[in-house]
Design an enzyme around this catalytic site. Structure first.
Site, mmCIF file in Angstrom:
data_model
loop_
_atom_site.group_PDB
_atom_site.id
_atom_site.type_symbol
_atom_site.label_atom_id
_atom_site.label_comp_id
_atom_site.label_asym_id
_atom_site.label_seq_id
_atom_site.Cartn_x
_atom_site.Cartn_y
_atom_site.Cartn_z
ATOM 1 N N GLU A 151 0.818 -1.224 0.000
ATOM 2 C CA GLU A 151 0.000 0.000 0.000
ATOM 3 C C GLU A 151 0.854 1.279 0.000
ATOM 4 O O GLU A 151 0.643 2.182 0.808
ATOM 5 C CB GLU A 151 -0.950 0.000 1.204
ATOM 6 C CG GLU A 151 -2.015 -1.074 1.107
ATOM 7 C CD GLU A 151 -3.053 -0.997 2.222
ATOM 8 O OE1 GLU A 151 -2.888 -0.173 3.155
ATOM 9 O OE2 GLU A 151 -4.022 -1.773 2.182
ATOM 10 N N GLU A 185 -5.567 -8.352 -0.330
ATOM 11 C CA GLU A 185 -6.275 -7.994 0.906
ATOM 12 C C GLU A 185 -7.738 -7.758 0.569
ATOM 13 O O GLU A 185 -8.050 -6.875 -0.228
ATOM 14 C CB GLU A 185 -5.689 -6.753 1.577
ATOM 15 C CG GLU A 185 -4.373 -6.978 2.299
ATOM 16 C CD GLU A 185 -3.937 -5.775 3.124
ATOM 17 O OE1 GLU A 185 -4.817 -5.075 3.686
ATOM 18 O OE2 GLU A 185 -2.725 -5.538 3.211
#
Length: 503
Positions: A172, A291
């Site tokens: 991320e 995720e």
């Protein structure tokens, strides 16, 4: 109310990569400590790993587990987790405002993966670190011996290399919450250089570059385009993340988020094609959705720790969503979307596996049990392997903020290698049953061999340590085949799996 489905044996989407049913474990909350590792637990093995958790994970047939993060990895020194445990340092984890004992590291995690029968998917730190640490970690993990880092692994008790093939290039990196956040160009250059260095060691590695943290990021989808323009020829996958929340207690709109997920996948798949065409490349890059899950139940409870008001506790309860029946439907819809997008989504990881937004919960010193969402994940992972069918679905629909036409009936179909057909069906209607007919075109001799049904009059019903089966599947008996037509009744707000043996 009725819906119809056409399943033609000659119309398929793609072979499903079994790794789409992967999972994730991060050094976060009680995922590792009191989750998989609790040396004082009555079921603990010689390595301190909880046997009751091992049993629940084994049933899921998890093909791959991503580790050690997540946000945690962006300030993680992998060297802290190797060597004699009593000599490992305690570090402050900035991501979750906790302390990390490093009692579990790569060796312990690898042993646990071998016990549950899964493969490792490792992440390297591209937040506070970079190319050098990534190549050293790779050498430690995968080189047979005769070099500094591989010999250190051998000294630490592991003679044979771990031979990890899947590697995430950070986590991320578009997020302002990330240690070492970067813009797309900065990250793209770093990821490309890291990938090239890793491929100098082993060209057969499968490398995953960071995509957007979610589809609401201001930089999406330009992030994907820019990052891929730097990395396309060096990587195999681009990662996507998305979490699903029902913050306004609007179930129809919540379940409509599956349409937003589908659009997210379609947009990134199109961006991949654009970059491929621009670079005149013959290589294919796929999506790793590493995720995903429902996540919102625990947000208020977590605030005190995440804002630093509790100091630096070790393995506190964090992100411990207690899932309800409504979440069963959402998880079923997500998994159906991945099956239908199996031509581009090759790997996915439910986040996470134990205690932290997880299908499995534990009590310290006490029981482990399956949360409500365990069951759709179990059915898809165990019975959703094979080839995804290109279904034609005709269903009544309703409007949400995510799509003007959200079908009440959501279906995914899979043909296993032995020919067995499996259908996963969700009815999103709040009050009406829907009679659904599946036309099995080209298939002969159909016999229903299993029907599993999940319904509950209380959308907020949960499983607990004391009531572990309050929300659980039951054997169905109304799925019938007459001629080439499979008929099944879908109660309002229900999830079903129907399996059919064909000639």
């Amino acid at each position: 109310m009725k819906s119809t489905v056409i399943a033609n044996k000659d119309f398929t989407i793609s072979k499903i990569d079994g790794r789409v049913y992967g999972a994730f474990l991060e050094h976060l909350g009680r995922a590792i400590y009191e989750g998989i590792y609790e040396p004082d637990h009555p079921t603990a093995d010689e390595n301190g790993m909880r046997g009751d958790v091992v049993d629940l994970v084994k049933k899921l047939n998890v093909p791959v587990v991503r580790y050690p993060g997540g946000n945690f990895v962006s300030a993680y020194n992998w060297e802290d987790g190797v060597g004699p445990r009593e000599q490992r340092p305690v570090r402050l984890d900035l991501a979750w405002h906790t302390s990390e004992s490093n009692a579990v590291g790569i060796h312990e995690f690898a042993d646990w993966c071998a016990t549950v029968g899964t493969e490792m998917m490792l992440a390297v730190n591209l937040g506070s670190r970079g190319v050098d640490e990534a190549r050293n970690f790779l050498e430690y993990v995968n080189h047979p011996g005769g070099s500094y880092w591989s010999d250190l692994r051998i000294k630490n008790g592991r003679k044979e290399p771990f031979n990890v093939k899947l590697w995430c290039l950070g986590n991320e990196m578009d997020g302002p919450w990330q240690v070492g956040q970067k813009d797309a160009t900065e990250y793209g250059k770093l990821a490309a250089n890291t990938a090239r260095a890793m491929r100098m060691f082993d060209k057969s590695l499968e490398l995953i570059v960071c995509g957007s943290s979610n589809p609401d990021m201001a930089s999406y989808p330009d992030w994907e385009r820019i990052v891929l323009e730097h990395t396309y020829d060096e990587v195999n996958y681009i990662s996507l993340h998305m979490y699903f929340a029902n913050r306004d207690d609007n179930t129809p709109n919540f379940l409509g988020l599956a349409e937003k997920l589908d659009t997210y996948i379609e947009t990134v798949a199109s961006t991949i094609k654009q970059v491929k065409a621009k670079r005149k490349s013959k290589r294919d890059v796929y999506i790793c959705f590493d995720e995903w899950n429902v996540w919102y139940h625990s947000n208020k409870k977590d605030r005190e720790i995440l804002e630093g008001n509790s100091g630096w506790p070790h393995a506190p309860g964090l992100l411990e969503d207690i899932y309800n029946f409504e979440d069963v439907l959402m998880v079923g819809l997500i998994l159906n979307t991945f099956i239908r997008r199996s031509d581009v989504v090759k790997i996915a990881c439910i986040a996470q596996l134990v205690n932290v937004i997880a299908p499995i919960m534990t009590e310290k010193g006490g029981p482990a049990w399956a949360q409500t969402i365990y069951y759709p994940y179990y059915f898809a992972s165990v019975f959703g392997r094979g080839t995804a069918l290109q279904l034609q679905v005709n269903s009544p629909a309703y409007a949400t903020t995510h799509a003007a036409e959200t079908p009440f009936v959501d279906v995914a179909g899979v043909q296993a290698d032995d020919g067995t057909l499996t259908f996963f069906l969700v009815n999103r209607h709040t009050s009406e049953s829907i009679e659904t007919e599946v036309d099995l075109q080209g298939f002969t001799g159909g016999v229903v061999i299993d029907q599993q049904v999940m319904t509950n009059p209380d959308l907020k019903a949960v499983n607990t340590a004391n009531e572990q089966d309050k929300v659980a599947p039951r054997k169905g008996d109304d799925a019938k085949i007459v001629g080439s037509k499979l008929s099944v009744n879908l109660p309002p707000y229900s999830y079903q799996m129907v399996r059919v043996r064909v000639s």
